[in-house]
Design an enzyme around this catalytic site. Structure first.
Site, mmCIF file in Angstrom:
data_model
loop_
_atom_site.group_PDB
_atom_site.id
_atom_site.type_symbol
_atom_site.label_atom_id
_atom_site.label_comp_id
_atom_site.label_asym_id
_atom_site.label_seq_id
_atom_site.Cartn_x
_atom_site.Cartn_y
_atom_site.Cartn_z
ATOM 1 N N LYS A 9 0.829 -1.197 0.000
ATOM 2 C CA LYS A 9 0.000 0.000 0.000
ATOM 3 C C LYS A 9 0.862 1.244 0.000
ATOM 4 O O LYS A 9 2.006 1.238 0.456
ATOM 5 C CB LYS A 9 -0.964 0.038 1.185
ATOM 6 C CG LYS A 9 -0.320 0.354 2.528
ATOM 7 C CD LYS A 9 -1.392 0.471 3.598
ATOM 8 C CE LYS A 9 -0.783 0.655 4.982
ATOM 9 N NZ LYS A 9 -1.828 0.787 6.004
ATOM 10 N N SER A 25 -9.103 4.490 -14.099
ATOM 11 C CA SER A 25 -7.807 4.178 -13.506
ATOM 12 C C SER A 25 -7.385 5.191 -12.456
ATOM 13 O O SER A 25 -8.099 6.155 -12.160
ATOM 14 C CB SER A 25 -6.704 4.055 -14.564
ATOM 15 O OG SER A 25 -6.366 5.350 -15.059
ATOM 16 N N THR A 57 -9.895 0.067 -8.997
ATOM 17 C CA THR A 57 -9.587 0.456 -10.365
ATOM 18 C C THR A 57 -8.263 -0.200 -10.720
ATOM 19 O O THR A 57 -7.897 -1.213 -10.132
ATOM 20 C CB THR A 57 -9.572 2.001 -10.514
ATOM 21 O OG1 THR A 57 -9.465 2.345 -11.887
ATOM 22 C CG2 THR A 57 -8.482 2.661 -9.709
ATOM 23 N N TYR A 58 -7.534 0.369 -11.669
ATOM 24 C CA TYR A 58 -6.227 -0.164 -12.037
ATOM 25 C C TYR A 58 -5.234 0.991 -12.094
ATOM 26 O O TYR A 58 -5.608 2.154 -12.244
ATOM 27 C CB TYR A 58 -6.283 -0.916 -13.366
ATOM 28 C CG TYR A 58 -6.735 -0.068 -14.530
ATOM 29 C CD1 TYR A 58 -5.806 0.579 -15.349
ATOM 30 C CD2 TYR A 58 -8.083 0.095 -14.811
ATOM 31 C CE1 TYR A 58 -6.228 1.369 -16.412
ATOM 32 C CE2 TYR A 58 -8.506 0.872 -15.872
ATOM 33 C CZ TYR A 58 -7.575 1.510 -16.670
ATOM 34 O OH TYR A 58 -7.979 2.293 -17.710
ATOM 35 N N ALA A 75 -14.432 7.033 -10.893
ATOM 36 C CA ALA A 75 -13.898 7.108 -9.528
ATOM 37 C C ALA A 75 -13.608 8.549 -9.114
ATOM 38 O O ALA A 75 -13.566 8.856 -7.914
ATOM 39 C CB ALA A 75 -12.637 6.260 -9.420
#
Length: 134
Positions: A9, A25, A57-58, A75
């Site tokens: 993270k 994204s 998301t990516y 997002a």
């Protein structure tokens, strides 16, 4: 049994941009991507500590040393510049033996998303954590 484990993270990053017009994204400073072992197009959870929103998301690579954390597409309705967010990844299919000794990577950043530290297993449970806000 196989487990899904918390892999890495970026802790308490500051959202720098929110671009509703982009397809989707989250754009992340390339230095932070490398520190957190996140690859472009890898699934990323975004937990917005400012408003409580949680989404997936990516990742896309942003310019190195730019400090960019740009939440894109739909997002962007859940994040605004200045919001504090945690960006997390997970590893699926980890076998039981490896899971028992698992150490995630925790990347800490300053208020401008500059790397402070990145270390495996550096997770302190609250309320013992010195940076927990009441």
């Amino acid at each position: 049994m196989k487990r899904t484990m918390f892999k890495s993270k970026i802790h308490r990053a500051t959202v720098t941009h929110a671009d509703l017009a982009y397809e989707g994204s989250v754009t992340i400073d390339e230095v932070l991507l490398r520190a957190a072992d996140i690859l472009p197009f890898e699934k990323v959870a975004i937990w917005n500590a400012t408003n409580g929103s949680r989404m997936e998301t990516y990742a896309l690579a942003g310019e190195a040393n730019s400090g960019v954390i740009c939440v894109n597409g739909a997002a962007a309705r859940h994040a605004r510049p200045g919001d504090i967010a945690i960006l997390a990844t997970f590893a699926a299919g980890v076998d039981e033996a490896e899971a028992r000794t698992w150490k995630p990577t925790v990347v800490r950043v300053d208020g401008e998303n500059r790397l402070i530290s990145a270390s495996p297993g550096d997770e302190i449970p609250g309320p013992d954590c010195p940076w927990v806000m009441s």
